[in-house]
Design a protein around this motif. Structure first.
Motif, short mmCIF file in Angstrom:
data_model
loop_
_atom_site.label_atom_id
_atom_site.label_comp_id
_atom_site.label_asym_id
_atom_site.label_seq_id
_atom_site.Cartn_x
_atom_site.Cartn_y
_atom_site.Cartn_z
N GLN A 159 -9.39 -9.31 -2.93
CA GLN A 159 -8.78 -7.98 -2.97
C GLN A 159 -7.28 -8.10 -3.27
O GLN A 159 -6.56 -8.80 -2.57
CB GLN A 159 -8.99 -7.28 -1.62
CG GLN A 159 -8.53 -5.85 -1.62
CD GLN A 159 -8.96 -5.10 -0.36
OE1 GLN A 159 -9.51 -5.68 0.58
NE2 GLN A 159 -8.73 -3.81 -0.36
N LYS A 177 -13.54 1.80 -6.37
CA LYS A 177 -13.57 0.39 -6.01
C LYS A 177 -13.98 -0.39 -7.25
O LYS A 177 -15.06 -0.18 -7.80
CB LYS A 177 -14.55 0.15 -4.86
CG LYS A 177 -14.46 -1.27 -4.31
CD LYS A 177 -15.27 -1.44 -3.04
CE LYS A 177 -15.14 -2.87 -2.52
NZ LYS A 177 -15.94 -3.07 -1.30
N PHE A 189 -10.18 -5.50 -7.06
CA PHE A 189 -10.63 -6.82 -6.64
C PHE A 189 -10.86 -7.66 -7.89
O PHE A 189 -11.22 -7.13 -8.94
CB PHE A 189 -11.96 -6.72 -5.89
CG PHE A 189 -11.90 -5.96 -4.59
CD1 PHE A 189 -12.05 -6.62 -3.39
CD2 PHE A 189 -11.73 -4.58 -4.57
CE1 PHE A 189 -12.01 -5.93 -2.18
CE2 PHE A 189 -11.69 -3.88 -3.37
CZ PHE A 189 -11.84 -4.56 -2.17
#
Length: 142
Positions: free
Chosen positions: A6, A89, A12
């Motif tokens: 991360q 994400k 990430f």
């Protein structure tokens, strides 16, 4: 098992992924995959098209922004920024995660963060950007 590193709240990085990794990435909550690896770097590497089709079939958004460090350009950084415009994400990958980290450093630097601090932060997470510095230098802001 994929163990993404991360770099910020939603970004990430990881080494090369395979189609078989997509279920695990889905379970980890990733919604966007950015492939920063050019096709054909290794014989066992899945093509960008194969990964795209498999990822999209599983409901991921997928982008291909292949980077060769000697040819690194602002257009690569801009495409990474544009792809990340919505806070999702995100897993960005390449062979080792280094090129995806380079792009993160440059895009964060473009937002006004100090380049040296960013390099130190990424280095502390296991990515040595020293060999990338000559390619990054023309794109550093401030």
């Amino acid at each position: 098992m994929i163990a993404p590193v991360q770099l910020d709240e939603t970004y990430f990085v990881a080494p090369q992924i395979s189609v078989a990794d997509l279920s695990e990435l889905k379970a980890q909550g990733f919604r966007l995959i950015i492939n920063n690896r050019p096709d054909g770097e290794a014989e066992d590497q899945p093509s960008a098209q194969i990964l795209k089709e498999a990822a999209e079939a599983m409901g991921f958004e997928y982008a291909w922004n292949p980077i060769e460090l000697p040819k690194l350009a602002q257009s690569h950084v801009d495409l990474q920024v544009d792809t990340l415009s919505a806070s999702k994400k995100t897993l960005a990958f390449c062979r080792t995660g280094t090129r995806s980290s380079v792009l993160w450093v440059l895009l964060e630097n473009g937002k006004g963060r100090e380049y040296a601090d960013l390099v130190t932060e990424v280095s502390a997470k296991g990515f040595d950007l020293s060999r990338c510095a000559p390619s990054m230098a023309p794109l550093v802001k401030g």
